[in-house]
Design a protein around this motif. Structure first.
Motif, PDB file in Angstrom:
ATOM      1  N   ASP A   1       0.835  -1.196   0.000  1.00  0.00           N
ATOM      2  CA  ASP A   1       0.000   0.000   0.000  1.00  0.00           C
ATOM      3  C   ASP A   1       0.877   1.256   0.000  1.00  0.00           C
ATOM      4  OD1 ASP A   1      -1.866  -1.943   0.373  1.00  0.00           O
ATOM      5  OD2 ASP A   1      -2.725  -1.122   2.212  1.00  0.00           O
ATOM      6  N   GLY A   2       0.561   2.166  -0.898  1.00  0.00           N
ATOM      7  CA  GLY A   2       1.266   3.443  -0.931  1.00  0.00           C
ATOM      8  C   GLY A   2       2.646   3.394  -1.553  1.00  0.00           C
ATOM      9  N   ALA A   3       3.086   2.229  -1.985  1.00  0.00           N
ATOM     10  CA  ALA A   3       4.430   2.098  -2.547  1.00  0.00           C
ATOM     11  C   ALA A   3       4.474   2.632  -3.968  1.00  0.00           C
ATOM     12  CB  ALA A   3       4.867   0.637  -2.520  1.00  0.00           C
ATOM     13  N   ALA A   4       5.666   3.064  -4.385  1.00  0.00           N
ATOM     14  CA  ALA A   4       5.847   3.587  -5.740  1.00  0.00           C
ATOM     15  C   ALA A   4       7.244   3.274  -6.229  1.00  0.00           C
ATOM     16  CB  ALA A   4       5.608   5.097  -5.771  1.00  0.00           C
ATOM     17  N   VAL A   5       7.365   3.174  -7.527  1.00  0.00           N
ATOM     18  CA  VAL A   5       8.653   2.992  -8.203  1.00  0.00           C
ATOM     19  C   VAL A   5       8.751   4.086  -9.251  1.00  0.00           C
ATOM     20  CG1 VAL A   5      10.014   1.518  -9.728  1.00  0.00           C
ATOM     21  CG2 VAL A   5       8.775   0.506  -7.802  1.00  0.00           C
ATOM     22  N   GLU A   6       9.678   5.025  -9.048  1.00  0.00           N
ATOM     23  CA  GLU A   6       9.837   6.127  -9.997  1.00  0.00           C
ATOM     24  C   GLU A   6      11.067   5.886 -10.864  1.00  0.00           C
ATOM     25  OE1 GLU A   6       7.767   8.483 -10.496  1.00  0.00           O
ATOM     26  OE2 GLU A   6       6.444   8.188  -8.780  1.00  0.00           O
ATOM     27  N   PRO A   7      10.973   6.161 -12.186  1.00  0.00           N
ATOM     28  CA  PRO A   7       9.872   6.827 -12.887  1.00  0.00           C
ATOM     29  C   PRO A   7       8.812   5.885 -13.459  1.00  0.00           C
ATOM     30  CG  PRO A   7      11.736   6.637 -14.358  1.00  0.00           C
ATOM     31  CD  PRO A   7      12.174   6.061 -13.038  1.00  0.00           C
ATOM     32  N   LEU A   8       8.911   4.573 -13.225  1.00  0.00           N
ATOM     33  CA  LEU A   8       7.944   3.642 -13.823  1.00  0.00           C
ATOM     34  C   LEU A   8       6.509   3.979 -13.449  1.00  0.00           C
ATOM     35  CD1 LEU A   8       9.396   0.008 -13.574  1.00  0.00           C
ATOM     36  CD2 LEU A   8       9.222   1.473 -15.593  1.00  0.00           C
ATOM     37  N   CYS A   9       6.275   4.299 -12.182  1.00  0.00           N
ATOM     38  CA  CYS A   9       4.910   4.484 -11.693  1.00  0.00           C
ATOM     39  C   CYS A   9       4.467   5.945 -11.656  1.00  0.00           C
ATOM     40  CB  CYS A   9       4.773   3.884 -10.292  1.00  0.00           C
ATOM     41  SG  CYS A   9       5.077   2.102 -10.207  1.00  0.00           S
ATOM     42  N   GLY A  10       5.318   6.854 -12.121  1.00  0.00           N
ATOM     43  CA  GLY A  10       4.977   8.266 -12.084  1.00  0.00           C
ATOM     44  C   GLY A  10       4.326   8.743 -13.363  1.00  0.00           C
ATOM     45  N   GLN A  11       4.242  10.056 -13.498  1.00  0.00           N
ATOM     46  CA  GLN A  11       3.709  10.634 -14.724  1.00  0.00           C
ATOM     47  C   GLN A  11       4.640  10.296 -15.885  1.00  0.00           C
ATOM     48  OE1 GLN A  11       0.712  12.196 -15.090  1.00  0.00           O
ATOM     49  NE2 GLN A  11       0.410  11.544 -12.960  1.00  0.00           N
ATOM     50  N   PRO A  12       4.088   9.963 -17.057  1.00  0.00           N
ATOM     51  CA  PRO A  12       4.946   9.564 -18.184  1.00  0.00           C
ATOM     52  C   PRO A  12       5.981  10.628 -18.525  1.00  0.00           C
ATOM     53  CG  PRO A  12       2.643   9.104 -18.649  1.00  0.00           C
ATOM     54  CD  PRO A  12       2.653   9.919 -17.390  1.00  0.00           C
ATOM     55  N   ARG A  13       7.230  10.207 -18.614  1.00  0.00           N
ATOM     56  CA  ARG A  13       8.307  11.090 -19.049  1.00  0.00           C
ATOM     57  C   ARG A  13       9.443  10.222 -19.570  1.00  0.00           C
ATOM     58  NH1 ARG A  13       8.722  11.703 -13.322  1.00  0.00           N
ATOM     59  NH2 ARG A  13      10.639  10.836 -12.421  1.00  0.00           N
ATOM     60  N   ARG A  14      10.311  10.815 -20.363  1.00  0.00           N
ATOM     61  CA  ARG A  14      11.434  10.074 -20.915  1.00  0.00           C
ATOM     62  C   ARG A  14      12.582  10.104 -19.924  1.00  0.00           C
ATOM     63  NH1 ARG A  14       9.895  11.392 -26.693  1.00  0.00           N
ATOM     64  NH2 ARG A  14       9.567   9.324 -27.568  1.00  0.00           N
ATOM     65  N   SER A  15      12.959   8.958 -19.415  1.00  0.00           N
ATOM     66  CA  SER A  15      14.090   8.817 -18.508  1.00  0.00           C
ATOM     67  C   SER A  15      15.257   8.201 -19.276  1.00  0.00           C
ATOM     68  CB  SER A  15      13.709   7.948 -17.308  1.00  0.00           C
ATOM     69  OG  SER A  15      13.023   6.789 -17.722  1.00  0.00           O
ATOM     70  N   THR A  16      16.446   8.246 -18.691  1.00  0.00           N
ATOM     71  CA  THR A  16      17.619   7.714 -19.379  1.00  0.00           C
ATOM     72  C   THR A  16      17.689   6.203 -19.236  1.00  0.00           C
ATOM     73  OG1 THR A  16      19.088   7.908 -17.467  1.00  0.00           O
ATOM     74  CG2 THR A  16      18.873   9.848 -18.895  1.00  0.00           C
ATOM     75  N   ALA A  17      18.469   5.580 -20.101  1.00  0.00           N
ATOM     76  CA  ALA A  17      18.653   4.132 -20.029  1.00  0.00           C
ATOM     77  C   ALA A  17      19.279   3.729 -18.695  1.00  0.00           C
ATOM     78  CB  ALA A  17      19.522   3.660 -21.196  1.00  0.00           C
TER      79      ALA A  17
END
Length: 373
Positions: A89-105
């Motif tokens: 509950d309440g857990a998150a993995v950023e940037p996978l679970c955040g607002q869509p954006r282009r992250s680096t490899a």
């Protein structure tokens, strides 16, 4: 394709499990063990997060995120292995679970330990207090933390089980989750709320319009690209010590100085460096290779890798030998995996469709191309 090796990796760290609701505080637990690696060599890994896609096991009215990773053959796109986990509950993995954006490899890969048995993330602290940096088992979704303390922006040091995060009072902290009894290591203080992790070194400054997971550092770790190009030694911006003023790549609309030679570069997001002078940049239509002078003082030219056609490019990773790229194309509703060699005149080869979310549209996560191993 070489056969997948399945060497068992065991994390022997003494860790703490976090209560599922995040309100009871950390509780003692047995060491977390990770099973065999997701896949061996010659595999390409895609990951995504379905937001609020599963029912909580502890709170009837609560939905939780679900993280999935899938390995495909780099030879023909065959699906090799899959792991999925509903988070606490309440857990998150950023940037996978955040607002869509282009992250680096690099940032996408650093969410996972070497065998894709753990994914870095956060859970709410006791009684909803500041988040706790942790890692979740894949599969299982069990949360483990190095200590019951505040932590933000967790990431694994590349190729290791060492988890880095920013603790209370902006302290930069690391801890080896595979070393029994290992304590947290203090690496100084960050000027802001997060940092980029580059080859086991924290990169503490970035442009104001670049997230930490959008910092692409060149080999050697002294020059980085995001919403522009800057150096580790550049002075901090006058308005905040965590930010710098980069040289724009392409026409600048915000008063920044443009890096000489880059005036005609199309808008694109840095993804990775193929060598110390060459940056791969991605936009919806193209993969672009930007070539800099040896001292990065100017752009010497750029090359479009893909033939002109309608497409929706999303993400790219470099092959282990550095001679090819894999990328995703989601145009037309189906996401396909492609590879292209880094040789003049090379044409992209479609390997096949990749696994993507089957969740309802409002929950379905976008695929991230995480690794070619």
């Amino acid at each position: 394709m070489r056969k997948t090796t399945r060497t068992h990796l065991v994390l022997a760290a003494a860790v703490l499990a976090v209560s599922a609701c995040g309100s009871g505080g950390p509780k003692a637990a047995e060491p977390v063990a990770a099973g065999a690696p997701l896949a061996g060599r010659d595999s390409i890994v895609v990951a995504w997060c379905d937001r609020f896609a599963a029912q909580s096991t502890t709170a009837p009215d609560t939905k939780v995120h679900v993280v999935t990773v899938v390995a495909h053959s780099s030879a023909d796109g065959t699906r090799l292995a899959e792991r999925s986990a509903a988070l606490p509950d309440g857990a998150a993995v950023e940037p996978l679970c955040g607002q869509p954006r282009r992250s680096t490899a690099a940032a996408d890969r650093q969410l996972f330990d070497p065998g894709f048995g753990l994914v870095a993330g956060t859970v709410p602290g006791p009684n909803g207090s500041a988040p706790v940096a942790t890692a979740f088992t894949l599969p299982g979704g069990r949360a483990a933390v190095a200590e019951p303390a505040e932590g933000r922006g967790p990431a694994f040091q590349a190729g290791t089980s060492v988890l880095w995060y920013e603790g209370a009072d902006h302290k930069v902290v690391s801890r080896d989750l595979a070393a029994a009894g290992a304590g947290p290591q203090d690496h100084g203080t960050a000027p802001g709320q997060d940092f980029a992790l580059v080859d086991g070194r924290p990169w503490l400054t970035r442009p104001v319009d670049t997230k930490a997971d959008q910092v692409a550092a060149a080999p050697g770790g002294e020059v980085a690209a995001g919403s522009g190009l800057w150096r580790r030694t550049d002075p901090a911006a006058s308005y905040d010590p965590q930010y710098v003023e980069p040289a724009a790549l392409g026409p600048s609309g915000n008063g920044r100085t443009t890096l000489p030679g880059s005036e005609t570069v199309p808008g694109c997001a840095p993804r990775l460096w193929t060598d110390p002078r060459t940056l791969l940049c991605v936009n919806n239509e193209q993969l672009l290779l930007l070539t800099f002078a040896a001292d990065h003082s100017r752009l010497e030219g750029f090359t479009s890798l893909l033939p002109p056609e309608r497409r929706f490019v999303d993400g790219a990773v470099l092959s282990p030998d550095g001679r090819s790229l894999a990328y995703l194309d989601g145009y037309g509703g189906t996401t396909f995996l492609y590879r292209i060699d880094l040789t003049p005149g090379a044409q992209p080869v479609r390997l096949g469709p990749v696994a993507t979310s089957t969740a309802e549209e409002q929950s379905a996560g976008l695929p991230h191309l995480v690794a070619w191993q």
